[in-house]
Scaffold this motif. Sequence first.
Motif, PDB file in Angstrom:
ATOM      1  N   LEU A   1     -28.694   6.236  21.490  1.00 26.59           N
ATOM      2  CA  LEU A   1     -27.913   5.096  21.005  1.00 26.59           C
ATOM      3  C   LEU A   1     -27.301   5.390  19.635  1.00 26.59           C
ATOM      4  O   LEU A   1     -26.150   5.034  19.369  1.00 26.59           O
ATOM      5  N   GLU A   2     -28.067   6.045  18.766  1.00 22.03           N
ATOM      6  CA  GLU A   2     -27.571   6.364  17.429  1.00 22.03           C
ATOM      7  C   GLU A   2     -26.407   7.347  17.507  1.00 22.03           C
ATOM      8  O   GLU A   2     -25.403   7.203  16.798  1.00 22.03           O
ATOM      9  N   GLU A   3     -26.526   8.344  18.382  1.00 18.69           N
ATOM     10  CA  GLU A   3     -25.445   9.326  18.521  1.00 18.69           C
ATOM     11  C   GLU A   3     -24.198   8.675  19.111  1.00 18.69           C
ATOM     12  O   GLU A   3     -23.067   9.009  18.739  1.00 18.69           O
ATOM     13  N   LYS A   4     -24.401   7.739  20.018  1.00 20.57           N
ATOM     14  CA  LYS A   4     -23.264   7.016  20.598  1.00 20.57           C
ATOM     15  C   LYS A   4     -22.522   6.239  19.519  1.00 20.57           C
ATOM     16  O   LYS A   4     -21.286   6.216  19.482  1.00 20.57           O
ATOM     17  N   LYS A   5     -23.280   5.604  18.615  1.00 16.07           N
ATOM     18  CA  LYS A   5     -22.663   4.889  17.498  1.00 16.07           C
ATOM     19  C   LYS A   5     -21.872   5.844  16.607  1.00 16.07           C
ATOM     20  O   LYS A   5     -20.782   5.505  16.132  1.00 16.07           O
ATOM     21  N   GLN A   6     -22.420   7.043  16.387  1.00 15.36           N
ATOM     22  CA  GLN A   6     -21.725   8.037  15.569  1.00 15.36           C
ATOM     23  C   GLN A   6     -20.388   8.416  16.202  1.00 15.36           C
ATOM     24  O   GLN A   6     -19.358   8.481  15.523  1.00 15.36           O
ATOM     25  N   VAL A   7     -20.409   8.682  17.509  1.00 15.39           N
ATOM     26  CA  VAL A   7     -19.182   9.063  18.213  1.00 15.39           C
ATOM     27  C   VAL A   7     -18.153   7.949  18.114  1.00 15.39           C
ATOM     28  O   VAL A   7     -16.996   8.165  17.729  1.00 15.39           O
ATOM     29  N   GLN A   8     -18.563   6.749  18.481  1.00 18.75           N
ATOM     30  CA  GLN A   8     -17.623   5.625  18.482  1.00 18.75           C
ATOM     31  C   GLN A   8     -17.084   5.349  17.086  1.00 18.75           C
ATOM     32  O   GLN A   8     -15.896   5.029  16.925  1.00 18.75           O
ATOM     33  N   GLY A   9     -17.942   5.501  16.074  1.00 17.84           N
ATOM     34  CA  GLY A   9     -17.498   5.267  14.702  1.00 17.84           C
ATOM     35  C   GLY A   9     -16.450   6.267  14.252  1.00 17.84           C
ATOM     36  O   GLY A   9     -15.440   5.890  13.642  1.00 17.84           O
ATOM     37  N   LYS A  10     -16.662   7.544  14.547  1.00 21.29           N
ATOM     38  CA  LYS A  10     -15.706   8.575  14.127  1.00 21.29           C
ATOM     39  C   LYS A  10     -14.381   8.434  14.873  1.00 21.29           C
ATOM     40  O   LYS A  10     -13.311   8.589  14.283  1.00 21.29           O
ATOM     41  N   LEU A  11     -14.448   8.149  16.174  1.00 25.64           N
ATOM     42  CA  LEU A  11     -13.216   7.982  16.943  1.00 25.64           C
ATOM     43  C   LEU A  11     -12.443   6.753  16.468  1.00 25.64           C
ATOM     44  O   LEU A  11     -11.211   6.783  16.380  1.00 25.64           O
ATOM     45  N   ALA A  12     -13.154   5.676  16.160  1.00 26.69           N
ATOM     46  CA  ALA A  12     -12.497   4.466  15.666  1.00 26.69           C
ATOM     47  C   ALA A  12     -11.862   4.711  14.305  1.00 26.69           C
ATOM     48  O   ALA A  12     -10.753   4.230  14.018  1.00 26.69           O
ATOM     49  N   GLN A  13     -12.568   5.459  13.459  1.00 23.94           N
ATOM     50  CA  GLN A  13     -12.030   5.768  12.132  1.00 23.94           C
ATOM     51  C   GLN A  13     -10.761   6.609  12.246  1.00 23.94           C
ATOM     52  O   GLN A  13      -9.772   6.362  11.543  1.00 23.94           O
TER      53      GLN A  13
ATOM     54  N   GLU B   1       0.842  -1.186   0.000  1.00 26.31           N
ATOM     55  CA  GLU B   1       0.000   0.000   0.000  1.00 26.31           C
ATOM     56  C   GLU B   1       0.879   1.239   0.000  1.00 26.31           C
ATOM     57  O   GLU B   1       1.922   1.257   0.639  1.00 26.31           O
ATOM     58  N   PRO B   2       0.453   2.249  -0.712  1.00 27.31           N
ATOM     59  CA  PRO B   2       1.259   3.467  -0.706  1.00 27.31           C
ATOM     60  C   PRO B   2       1.295   4.076   0.680  1.00 27.31           C
ATOM     61  O   PRO B   2       0.336   3.985   1.453  1.00 27.31           O
ATOM     62  N   ALA B   3       2.403   4.668   1.024  1.00 25.10           N
ATOM     63  CA  ALA B   3       2.550   5.298   2.335  1.00 25.10           C
ATOM     64  C   ALA B   3       1.562   6.450   2.448  1.00 25.10           C
ATOM     65  O   ALA B   3       1.394   7.228   1.524  1.00 25.10           O
ATOM     66  N   PRO B   4       0.841   6.527   3.581  1.00 28.04           N
ATOM     67  CA  PRO B   4      -0.152   7.599   3.715  1.00 28.04           C
ATOM     68  C   PRO B   4       0.513   8.964   3.759  1.00 28.04           C
ATOM     69  O   PRO B   4       1.612   9.131   4.299  1.00 28.04           O
ATOM     70  N   ASN B   5      -0.173   9.930   3.176  1.00 28.38           N
ATOM     71  CA  ASN B   5       0.325  11.301   3.196  1.00 28.38           C
ATOM     72  C   ASN B   5       0.073  11.893   4.572  1.00 28.38           C
ATOM     73  O   ASN B   5      -1.057  11.946   5.044  1.00 28.38           O
ATOM     74  N   LEU B   6       1.137  12.358   5.222  1.00 25.70           N
ATOM     75  CA  LEU B   6       1.053  12.800   6.619  1.00 25.70           C
ATOM     76  C   LEU B   6       0.106  13.977   6.768  1.00 25.70           C
ATOM     77  O   LEU B   6      -0.757  13.992   7.661  1.00 25.70           O
ATOM     78  N   ALA B   7       0.230  14.962   5.893  1.00 21.31           N
ATOM     79  CA  ALA B   7      -0.619  16.152   6.002  1.00 21.31           C
ATOM     80  C   ALA B   7      -2.084  15.792   5.798  1.00 21.31           C
ATOM     81  O   ALA B   7      -2.974  16.301   6.490  1.00 21.31           O
ATOM     82  N   SER B   8      -2.351  14.897   4.832  1.00 23.95           N
ATOM     83  CA  SER B   8      -3.712  14.497   4.558  1.00 23.95           C
ATOM     84  C   SER B   8      -4.315  13.734   5.733  1.00 23.95           C
ATOM     85  O   SER B   8      -5.475  13.959   6.118  1.00 23.95           O
ATOM     86  N   VAL B   9      -3.514  12.838   6.309  1.00 21.48           N
ATOM     87  CA  VAL B   9      -3.997  12.067   7.463  1.00 21.48           C
ATOM     88  C   VAL B   9      -4.316  12.996   8.626  1.00 21.48           C
ATOM     89  O   VAL B   9      -5.365  12.877   9.268  1.00 21.48           O
ATOM     90  N   LYS B  10      -3.423  13.937   8.893  1.00 21.14           N
ATOM     91  CA  LYS B  10      -3.653  14.865  10.005  1.00 21.14           C
ATOM     92  C   LYS B  10      -4.931  15.670   9.785  1.00 21.14           C
ATOM     93  O   LYS B  10      -5.737  15.864  10.713  1.00 21.14           O
ATOM     94  N   GLU B  11      -5.127  16.127   8.559  1.00 22.15           N
ATOM     95  CA  GLU B  11      -6.321  16.913   8.257  1.00 22.15           C
ATOM     96  C   GLU B  11      -7.591  16.083   8.469  1.00 22.15           C
ATOM     97  O   GLU B  11      -8.574  16.561   9.059  1.00 22.15           O
ATOM     98  N   GLN B  12      -7.558  14.830   7.996  1.00 20.92           N
ATOM     99  CA  GLN B  12      -8.729  13.976   8.140  1.00 20.92           C
ATOM    100  C   GLN B  12      -8.985  13.605   9.604  1.00 20.92           C
ATOM    101  O   GLN B  12     -10.136  13.564  10.058  1.00 20.92           O
ATOM    102  N   VAL B  13      -7.908  13.327  10.344  1.00 21.51           N
ATOM    103  CA  VAL B  13      -8.057  12.980  11.758  1.00 21.51           C
ATOM    104  C   VAL B  13      -8.610  14.165  12.540  1.00 21.51           C
ATOM    105  O   VAL B  13      -9.507  14.012  13.381  1.00 21.51           O
ATOM    106  N   ASP B  14      -8.101  15.355  12.269  1.00 19.61           N
ATOM    107  CA  ASP B  14      -8.610  16.561  12.943  1.00 19.61           C
ATOM    108  C   ASP B  14     -10.094  16.756  12.648  1.00 19.61           C
ATOM    109  O   ASP B  14     -10.878  17.107  13.540  1.00 19.61           O
TER     110      ASP B  14
END
Length: 357
Positions: free
Chosen positions: A175-187, A36-49
């Motif tokens: 419950l739905e909002e909890k799933k949203q939170v957990q999903g985004k943090l896991a991603q 797999e291509p090495a992830p772009n650091l700036a892009s990853v940081k932007e997406q994580v933020d």
Amino acid sequence: MGKRRKPSPPSRARMAVLTTAVAGGAVLAAGTAHAEPAPNLASVKEQVDKLNEEAEQSIERYNGFQAKQTKLQSDANQLQEKVARGQEAMNEVRTRLGAVAADQYRTNGIDPSVQLMLDSDPAGYLEKAAVQNQVSDSQTAMLKQAQNEQRKLDQDRAEATRTLAELDSVGKQLLEEKKQVQGKLAQAQTMLNKLSAEDRAKINAQESAAKQAAAAKQATEADRASRGAQRPDLNVPAPPASGRAATVIAFAQAQLGKPYGWSKTGPDSFDCSGLTGAAYRAANVKLSRISQDQWNDGPHVDRADLQPGDLVFFYDDIHHVGIYIGDGKMIHAPRTGKNIEVLPISVMPYKGAVRPA
């Protein structure tokens, strides 16, 4: 013609070399095909933020649903108790009506008016009895009481039914909002896990550098103000905290270094509005649970008039809040994976400030 000589088979050593070369080439080819291509650091940081910010928005919505659920549950309990008391009152009235009927039955049989009184519809009885002129004053009073008790009972039952239905709806939203939170943090965590330790360290270093740059900028503004330049839109230096504000700040300072915990209000971890709420509780002031509601928990304050203890809010949708401590800085609970810290308020998009009443 001479006999043609058969080529001699390759030696074992040569076969080993050929086999190794072929196998190595296959491994190299396979590795090349699946790498797999090495992830772009700036892009990853932007997406994580971005994911962390979206998670915080969901966390505040979750907190709001949780607070609403708590209130609805309390309301439902009170209504159910009210319905039970109303049913007892209604049963008492009907018992009294039954006693009148029994007494008449033992003498001359049940009077038609009393039979009407035992009708399941007290209002209908009163209408019929008035037409027939078959009701005494005492019976009228008894039936009116039954009518009032039945009306209140029906209203309370209907309200309890609506409240329980709303409670069920809010529970599903929670419950739905909890799933949203957990999903985004896991991603976000999955993206970070794909980075090398070196790249993760670079991201942390970038965040630290951004904080230092913001602090340096505010120090420069303060220096200009002290030399008589145009005063910046920060209250620098701020007056020392006293009274209630001192209690609020002392509480917040005692939490420094504790981990952020989403939907937590202490004592071991806090989210942003959980920290501000707990700090003000220490000063005997009750704040709303979520940052958007805390925005309305007191008069708004101009940025130039900030004082220690004021609540400072960020982003257009007001999903983050901290406690101002002076000199352009605040104490806040940042996000999952971080600890409660002191941070310049210029690091995030500033929305405004509130001085809780």
